[in-house]
Design a protein around this motif. Structure first.
Motif, PDB file in Angstrom:
ATOM      1  N   LEU A 136       0.812  -1.211   0.000  1.00 16.68           N
ATOM      2  CA  LEU A 136       0.000   0.000   0.000  1.00 16.68           C
ATOM      3  C   LEU A 136       0.853   1.272   0.000  1.00 16.68           C
ATOM      4  O   LEU A 136       1.884   1.353   0.673  1.00 16.68           O
ATOM      5  CB  LEU A 136      -0.926   0.029   1.218  1.00 16.68           C
ATOM      6  N   ILE A 137       0.377   2.257  -0.783  1.00 13.97           N
ATOM      7  CA  ILE A 137       0.995   3.574  -0.832  1.00 13.97           C
ATOM      8  C   ILE A 137      -0.031   4.601  -0.373  1.00 13.97           C
ATOM      9  O   ILE A 137      -1.201   4.541  -0.752  1.00 13.97           O
ATOM     10  CB  ILE A 137       1.460   3.917  -2.262  1.00 13.97           C
ATOM     11  N   VAL A 138       0.395   5.547   0.441  1.00  7.16           N
ATOM     12  CA  VAL A 138      -0.466   6.645   0.869  1.00  7.16           C
ATOM     13  C   VAL A 138      -0.016   7.923   0.170  1.00  7.16           C
ATOM     14  O   VAL A 138       1.179   8.251   0.165  1.00  7.16           O
ATOM     15  CB  VAL A 138      -0.409   6.844   2.397  1.00  7.16           C
ATOM     16  N   LYS A 139      -0.959   8.613  -0.474  1.00  6.36           N
ATOM     17  CA  LYS A 139      -0.693   9.920  -1.060  1.00  6.36           C
ATOM     18  C   LYS A 139      -1.749  10.900  -0.569  1.00  6.36           C
ATOM     19  O   LYS A 139      -2.589  10.526   0.264  1.00  6.36           O
ATOM     20  CB  LYS A 139      -0.676   9.866  -2.597  1.00  6.36           C
ATOM     21  N   PHE A 140      -1.721  12.124  -1.093  1.00  5.98           N
ATOM     22  CA  PHE A 140      -2.655  13.143  -0.619  1.00  5.98           C
ATOM     23  C   PHE A 140      -3.391  13.783  -1.797  1.00  5.98           C
ATOM     24  O   PHE A 140      -2.819  14.016  -2.860  1.00  5.98           O
ATOM     25  CB  PHE A 140      -1.921  14.190   0.219  1.00  5.98           C
ATOM     26  N   ASP A 141      -4.687  14.037  -1.576  1.00  3.41           N
ATOM     27  CA  ASP A 141      -5.543  14.599  -2.615  1.00  3.41           C
ATOM     28  C   ASP A 141      -4.931  15.884  -3.174  1.00  3.41           C
ATOM     29  O   ASP A 141      -4.537  16.780  -2.413  1.00  3.41           O
ATOM     30  CB  ASP A 141      -6.928  14.929  -2.055  1.00  3.41           C
ATOM     31  N   GLY A 142      -4.894  15.981  -4.492  1.00  6.33           N
ATOM     32  CA  GLY A 142      -4.385  17.180  -5.137  1.00  6.33           C
ATOM     33  C   GLY A 142      -2.888  17.183  -5.378  1.00  6.33           C
ATOM     34  O   GLY A 142      -2.375  18.041  -6.086  1.00  6.33           O
ATOM     35  N   CYS A 143      -2.179  16.235  -4.785  1.00  2.84           N
ATOM     36  CA  CYS A 143      -0.737  16.119  -5.045  1.00  2.84           C
ATOM     37  C   CYS A 143      -0.524  15.288  -6.306  1.00  2.84           C
ATOM     38  O   CYS A 143      -1.077  14.189  -6.430  1.00  2.84           O
ATOM     39  CB  CYS A 143      -0.022  15.464  -3.867  1.00  2.84           C
ATOM     40  N   TYR A 144       0.252  15.814  -7.216  1.00  8.16           N
ATOM     41  CA  TYR A 144       0.542  15.132  -8.486  1.00  8.16           C
ATOM     42  C   TYR A 144       1.972  14.619  -8.439  1.00  8.16           C
ATOM     43  O   TYR A 144       2.902  15.376  -8.189  1.00  8.16           O
ATOM     44  CB  TYR A 144       0.361  16.108  -9.645  1.00  8.16           C
ATOM     45  N   HIS A 145       2.128  13.327  -8.700  1.00 10.08           N
ATOM     46  CA  HIS A 145       3.454  12.708  -8.643  1.00 10.08           C
ATOM     47  C   HIS A 145       3.816  12.056  -9.972  1.00 10.08           C
ATOM     48  O   HIS A 145       4.531  11.055 -10.000  1.00 10.08           O
ATOM     49  CB  HIS A 145       3.496  11.677  -7.520  1.00 10.08           C
ATOM     50  N   GLY A 146       3.322  12.624 -11.066  1.00  8.99           N
ATOM     51  CA  GLY A 146       3.569  12.024 -12.357  1.00  8.99           C
ATOM     52  C   GLY A 146       2.410  11.141 -12.775  1.00  8.99           C
ATOM     53  O   GLY A 146       1.458  10.926 -12.029  1.00  8.99           O
ATOM     54  N   HIS A 147       2.491  10.613 -13.996  1.00  8.17           N
ATOM     55  CA  HIS A 147       1.341   9.914 -14.573  1.00  8.17           C
ATOM     56  C   HIS A 147       1.413   8.395 -14.453  1.00  8.17           C
ATOM     57  O   HIS A 147       0.772   7.670 -15.205  1.00  8.17           O
ATOM     58  CB  HIS A 147       1.153  10.322 -16.041  1.00  8.17           C
ATOM     59  N   GLY A 148       2.203   7.888 -13.497  1.00  8.35           N
ATOM     60  CA  GLY A 148       2.196   6.457 -13.233  1.00  8.35           C
ATOM     61  C   GLY A 148       0.826   5.988 -12.779  1.00  8.35           C
ATOM     62  O   GLY A 148       0.100   6.721 -12.103  1.00  8.35           O
ATOM     63  N   ASP A 149       0.458   4.771 -13.142  1.00  5.35           N
ATOM     64  CA  ASP A 149      -0.900   4.265 -12.882  1.00  5.35           C
ATOM     65  C   ASP A 149      -1.354   4.470 -11.442  1.00  5.35           C
ATOM     66  O   ASP A 149      -2.446   4.975 -11.178  1.00  5.35           O
ATOM     67  CB  ASP A 149      -0.983   2.775 -13.226  1.00  5.35           C
ATOM     68  N   GLY A 150      -0.524   4.074 -10.496  1.00  2.09           N
ATOM     69  CA  GLY A 150      -0.940   4.127  -9.102  1.00  2.09           C
ATOM     70  C   GLY A 150      -0.938   5.515  -8.503  1.00  2.09           C
ATOM     71  O   GLY A 150      -1.353   5.696  -7.358  1.00  2.09           O
ATOM     72  N   LEU A 151      -0.482   6.523  -9.272  1.00  3.92           N
ATOM     73  CA  LEU A 151      -0.356   7.871  -8.731  1.00  3.92           C
ATOM     74  C   LEU A 151      -1.407   8.837  -9.254  1.00  3.92           C
ATOM     75  O   LEU A 151      -1.411  10.013  -8.889  1.00  3.92           O
ATOM     76  CB  LEU A 151       1.041   8.418  -9.041  1.00  3.92           C
ATOM     77  N   LEU A 152      -2.308   8.362 -10.116  1.00  6.05           N
ATOM     78  CA  LEU A 152      -3.342   9.228 -10.674  1.00  6.05           C
ATOM     79  C   LEU A 152      -4.620   9.219  -9.840  1.00  6.05           C
ATOM     80  O   LEU A 152      -5.652   9.718 -10.266  1.00  6.05           O
ATOM     81  CB  LEU A 152      -3.650   8.823 -12.125  1.00  6.05           C
ATOM     82  N   VAL A 153      -4.541   8.662  -8.643  1.00  5.09           N
ATOM     83  CA  VAL A 153      -5.670   8.673  -7.718  1.00  5.09           C
ATOM     84  C   VAL A 153      -5.737  10.045  -7.045  1.00  5.09           C
ATOM     85  O   VAL A 153      -4.788  10.462  -6.392  1.00  5.09           O
ATOM     86  CB  VAL A 153      -5.520   7.558  -6.651  1.00  5.09           C
ATOM     87  N   SER A 154      -6.862  10.756  -7.217  1.00  7.98           N
ATOM     88  CA  SER A 154      -7.044  12.084  -6.615  1.00  7.98           C
ATOM     89  C   SER A 154      -5.835  12.987  -6.842  1.00  7.98           C
ATOM     90  O   SER A 154      -5.319  13.617  -5.917  1.00  7.98           O
ATOM     91  CB  SER A 154      -7.310  11.949  -5.101  1.00  7.98           C
ATOM     92  N   ALA A 155      -5.384  13.039  -8.098  1.00 12.00           N
ATOM     93  CA  ALA A 155      -4.179  13.794  -8.423  1.00 12.00           C
ATOM     94  C   ALA A 155      -4.519  15.235  -8.790  1.00 12.00           C
ATOM     95  O   ALA A 155      -5.656  15.561  -9.126  1.00 12.00           O
ATOM     96  CB  ALA A 155      -3.428  13.122  -9.566  1.00 12.00           C
ATOM     97  N   GLY A 156      -3.496  16.080  -8.755  1.00 11.79           N
ATOM     98  CA  GLY A 156      -3.660  17.470  -9.156  1.00 11.79           C
ATOM     99  C   GLY A 156      -3.158  17.691 -10.566  1.00 11.79           C
ATOM    100  O   GLY A 156      -3.316  16.846 -11.429  1.00 11.79           O
ATOM    101  N   SER A 157      -2.515  18.836 -10.795  1.00 18.78           N
ATOM    102  CA  SER A 157      -1.939  19.215 -12.080  1.00 18.78           C
ATOM    103  C   SER A 157      -2.978  19.158 -13.189  1.00 18.78           C
ATOM    104  O   SER A 157      -4.051  19.735 -13.072  1.00 18.78           O
ATOM    105  CB  SER A 157      -0.726  18.343 -12.413  1.00 18.78           C
ATOM    106  N   GLY A 158      -2.679  18.448 -14.283  1.00 20.31           N
ATOM    107  CA  GLY A 158      -3.576  18.425 -15.433  1.00 20.31           C
ATOM    108  C   GLY A 158      -4.940  17.859 -15.128  1.00 20.31           C
ATOM    109  O   GLY A 158      -5.946  18.292 -15.707  1.00 20.31           O
ATOM    110  N   LEU A 159      -5.016  16.868 -14.233  1.00 20.00           N
ATOM    111  CA  LEU A 159      -6.320  16.313 -13.886  1.00 20.00           C
ATOM    112  C   LEU A 159      -7.177  17.362 -13.194  1.00 20.00           C
ATOM    113  O   LEU A 159      -8.381  17.457 -13.444  1.00 20.00           O
ATOM    114  CB  LEU A 159      -6.170  15.072 -12.994  1.00 20.00           C
ATOM    115  N   ALA A 160      -6.558  18.158 -12.327  1.00 18.28           N
ATOM    116  CA  ALA A 160      -7.301  19.235 -11.660  1.00 18.28           C
ATOM    117  C   ALA A 160      -7.715  20.296 -12.668  1.00 18.28           C
ATOM    118  O   ALA A 160      -8.850  20.781 -12.659  1.00 18.28           O
ATOM    119  CB  ALA A 160      -6.436  19.854 -10.557  1.00 18.28           C
ATOM    120  N   THR A 161      -6.785  20.660 -13.555  1.00 16.92           N
ATOM    121  CA  THR A 161      -7.060  21.697 -14.544  1.00 16.92           C
ATOM    122  C   THR A 161      -8.206  21.314 -15.458  1.00 16.92           C
ATOM    123  O   THR A 161      -9.077  22.121 -15.789  1.00 16.92           O
ATOM    124  CB  THR A 161      -5.791  21.968 -15.371  1.00 16.92           C
TER     125      THR A 161
END
Length: 427
Positions: A136-161
């Protein structure tokens, strides 16, 4: 504003490139424009295909901390290119760059060079899982860590835009291994660790969020994450792709005095060329192949051109007056904008760390993604169009940062503030 040549290029691009761009926010959809196509850049200015000149506060989304076409960087790239553009073999320069990164960034004992920030974060997470034996990995809503599959959950950057809540193509089983929490909510992290701490491999966080607009960590948030990870045997990963060498010579970890187990870097360390890195404690990094079993490889990793550009950039940043000057320039622009917005009576909430900043078109405060999303994006779009028409090139999104470089000077900032004052008359 984009005119004949840019418009023609835009029409051609859409026929052969999805959406006409190679990274989504560049399309300027969220601000209701077609993008100008950039022909060249120098200092703090960029010029489009029609000859229009803009004062640039995007800086290639952060890397151009010295400004565009900085002479030392250009000469380093030329000298490296004359010897060959890629070897696929070790070089002295990549050893020197790794040594410099470990010298500058407090938590780095060893580092692996890669070709992008996305590659760095993907690799760091694989290493964390391999080192801990957890998934398991824990991230935070709105934080963008690149477009890797597991990192596009509640991501920021382009998804937010673009207002995209999730990304098709990411398997549910993969997404399910990433748990996303509200940024700055230490209590939520404590509750999650209490319930599932033994399953968590790592927490990854932007120590200063830069992909939902600029959002600062509240007092005790980063230190609290450090304590939680220590207590439960998880790794703490700081994504300093944006903040590394931007908010200070040692990044956000030095600024806030919290040391992660792993750090990801990018942008500035390549001097404007594709470059990323991840590193941390030697005992963790020893798990990477060929020394250990966690595999990661890259044909162009440690590319001699990018390495040369990065070394030239770091050498320039080592100057004694560099970071005080960046702080001075950042404060000059931020304070000027804040005063103009206040005089107009606009509900704007701003945040700044050194030479990166953001104004949310709302009264604030903004400490997490849900609050950031309350911004008036239509008002921002109108403001953006007025500014571009006056030759000021901000990021075409409410949810991206504004960057000041060493190439900006008082004259450029004064010109910017004059353009803002003029634009606000129409807003």
């Amino acid at each position: 504003m984009p005119t004949n040549r840019s418009q023609a290029l835009w029409e051609r691009a859409q026929r052969v490139i999805p959406g006409g761009v190679n990274s989504p926010v560049r399309a300027m959809k969220s601000v209701g424009l077609n993008p100008p196509f950039i022909r060249r850049a120098q200092g703090c200015y960029i010029k489009d295909a029609d000859g229009n000149r803009y004062i640039d506060y995007v800086g290639s989304w952060g890397p151009m901390i010295l400004g565009h076409a900085q002479p030392d960087v250009i000469e380093a790239i030329k000298a490296a290119a004359e010897k060959g553009t890629s070897y696929g073999a070790p070089t002295e320069a990549e050893v020197i760059l790794a040594e410099e990164l470990c010298r500058w960034v407090p938590s780095l004992e060893m580092v692996r060079l890669v070709s992008s920030g996305t590659e760095a974060t993907m690799s760091a997470l694989r290493l964390a899982r391999g080192f801990t034996g957890r998934e398991l990995i824990v991230k935070f809503d709105g934080c963008y860590h690149g477009h890797g599959d597991g990192l596009l959950v509640s991501a920021g950057s382009g998804l937010a835009t673009l207002g995209l809540p999730a990304c098709p193509g990411v398997p549910a089983a993969v997404a399910g291994l990433t748990l996303s929490l509200p940024y700055n909510d230490l209590a939520a992290a404590e509750a999650l660790f209490a319930a599932r701490g033994a399953e968590i491999a790592a927490v990854i966080v932007e120590p200063v969020a830069g992909n939902m607009g600029v959002v600062l960590p509240v007092e005790g948030f980063l230190a609290g994450l450090r304590r939680l990870c220590d207590a439960h045997g998880a790794l703490l990963i700081f994504d300093e792709v944006i903040t590394g060498f931007r908010v200070g010579p040692g990044g956000a970890q030095e600024l806030f005095g919290v040391m992660p187990d792993l750090t990801t870097l990018g942008k500035i360390i390549g001097g404007g060329l594709p470059m990323g890195a991840y590193g941390g404690k030697a005992q963790i990094m020893a798990h990477i192949a060929p020394e250990g079993p966690v595999y990661q490889a890259g044909t162009l990793s440690g590319n001699p051109l990018a390495t040369a550009a990065g070394l030239a950039t770091l050498e320039f940043l080592a100057g004694k007056a560099v970071y005080p000057r960046l702080e001075e320039l950042g404060a000059m622009l931020y304070n000027g904008l804040e005063g103009l917005f206040a005089a107009k009576g606009l509900a704007c909430f701003g945040q700044r760390v050194g030479s990166m900043m953001c104004f949310f078109f709302q009264p604030g405060p903004v400490t997490n993604y849900e609050q950031a999303k309350q911004s008036d994006t239509e008002l921002f779009s109108r403001y953006y169009r007025l500014m571009l028409a006056r030759g000021i090139y901000f990021a075409p999104s409410q949810f991206e940062a504004t960057f000041v470089s060493l190439a900006h000077d008082a004259a450029a900032i004064d010109q910017t503030l004059s353009a803002v004052a003029d634009a606000l008359k129409e807003l």
